[in-house]
Motif scaffolding. Structure first.
Motif, PDB file in Angstrom:
ATOM      1  N   GLN A  94       0.810  -1.226   0.000  1.00 32.95           N
ATOM      2  CA  GLN A  94       0.000   0.000   0.000  1.00 32.95           C
ATOM      3  C   GLN A  94       0.840   1.271   0.000  1.00 32.95           C
ATOM      4  O   GLN A  94       0.385   2.318  -0.460  1.00 32.95           O
ATOM      5  CB  GLN A  94      -0.939   0.002   1.211  1.00 32.95           C
ATOM      6  CG  GLN A  94      -2.001  -1.079   1.152  1.00 32.95           C
ATOM      7  CD  GLN A  94      -2.919  -1.057   2.362  1.00 32.95           C
ATOM      8  OE1 GLN A  94      -2.821  -0.196   3.229  1.00 32.95           O
ATOM      9  NE2 GLN A  94      -3.831  -2.013   2.421  1.00 32.95           N
ATOM     10  N   TYR A  95       2.052   1.195   0.545  1.00 38.62           N
ATOM     11  CA  TYR A  95       2.889   2.394   0.665  1.00 38.62           C
ATOM     12  C   TYR A  95       4.297   2.098   0.129  1.00 38.62           C
ATOM     13  O   TYR A  95       5.259   2.036   0.885  1.00 38.62           O
ATOM     14  CB  TYR A  95       2.962   2.852   2.132  1.00 38.62           C
ATOM     15  CG  TYR A  95       1.611   3.144   2.730  1.00 38.62           C
ATOM     16  CD1 TYR A  95       1.011   4.389   2.555  1.00 38.62           C
ATOM     17  CD2 TYR A  95       0.917   2.173   3.466  1.00 38.62           C
ATOM     18  CE1 TYR A  95      -0.238   4.660   3.095  1.00 38.62           C
ATOM     19  CE2 TYR A  95      -0.323   2.434   4.014  1.00 38.62           C
ATOM     20  CZ  TYR A  95      -0.895   3.679   3.815  1.00 38.62           C
ATOM     21  OH  TYR A  95      -2.134   3.949   4.347  1.00 38.62           O
ATOM     22  N   ARG A  98       8.513   3.262   1.090  1.00 38.44           N
ATOM     23  CA  ARG A  98       8.783   3.537   2.502  1.00 38.44           C
ATOM     24  C   ARG A  98       9.812   2.547   3.026  1.00 38.44           C
ATOM     25  O   ARG A  98       9.810   1.381   2.658  1.00 38.44           O
ATOM     26  CB  ARG A  98       7.515   3.390   3.346  1.00 38.44           C
ATOM     27  CG  ARG A  98       6.718   4.649   3.612  1.00 38.44           C
ATOM     28  CD  ARG A  98       6.238   5.334   2.398  1.00 38.44           C
ATOM     29  NE  ARG A  98       5.197   6.317   2.706  1.00 38.44           N
ATOM     30  CZ  ARG A  98       4.321   6.724   1.838  1.00 38.44           C
ATOM     31  NH1 ARG A  98       4.316   6.230   0.609  1.00 38.44           N
ATOM     32  NH2 ARG A  98       3.425   7.635   2.149  1.00 38.44           N
TER      33      ARG A  98
END
Length: 196
Positions: A94-95, A98
């Protein structure tokens, strides 16, 4: 972006959690710290006292107006035990982009080798171990692959746990200044952790 992942039941979140998050953020140059309340932690025998949404609400109140802190509910909807490896996989999807570090206390550092799929997890994240007063961190007992991925950070020493907070409430004693003020107001207004 460097993100610190801080999991736990947060039942309730208290100033020790806040100090750990800020100490890790400062020492490790984290851009943000994400607080992720657990559904059912695998290494705890008893489940949380407060339900997931109540614990999440307390986290929101604790981090209100803290620009580097975020609350995430990704583990609360999962069925069964909340394994960190599953959460990290989901967060990577989702990210993307990072760089995640998991912020843990002395007790979790000492049982790190027992975590579910720990070798795979160690390939995906780093670990930040927070010193805790009165507890011995047994880093030398960890396998080399974990020691290489672990940074130890000293934080202001405070002997406090969520269990301490709940016990004080059950005994009718004050918890003011042990939890953030907005959490204190929420707990007292809703009669949380009072003796039955």
């Amino acid at each position: 972006m460097k993100v610190g992942f801080m999991g736990g039941t947060f039942d309730p979140i208290h100033i020790g959690h806040m100090l750990a998050a800020e100490s890790a953020r400062e020492a490790c140059g984290l851009d943000e710290v994400w607080f992720i309340p657990a559904g059912q932690p695998p290494l705890k025998e008893n489940g949380p006292v407060a339900d997931g949404q109540t614990r999440l609400e307390m986290v929101y109140r604790a981090i209100d107006f803290q620009p580097h802190f975020r609350a995430m509910d990704v583990e609360l909807d999962s069925d069964g035990k909340s394994y960190t490896i599953n959460t990290i996989k989901m967060l990577h999807e989702q990210y993307p982009g990072r760089e995640f570090s998991i912020i843990i206390g002395t007790d979790r550092v000492n049982d790190l080798a027992q975590w579910h799929e720990i070798e795979r997890l160690a390939e995906m994240v780093r670990f930040i171990g927070m010193t805790r007063g009165g507890q011995d961190m047994k880093v030398d007992n960890l396998p080399a692959f974990l020691r290489d991925r672990l940074t130890i950070v000293e934080m202001p020493q405070i002997k406090l746990s969520s269990t301490d907070v709940r016990d004080r409430r059950a005994q009718g004693r004050s918890i003011r200044f042990l939890v953030p003020e907005k959490v204190y107001s929420f707990i007292t207004r809703n009669g949380l952790y009072e003796s039955q």
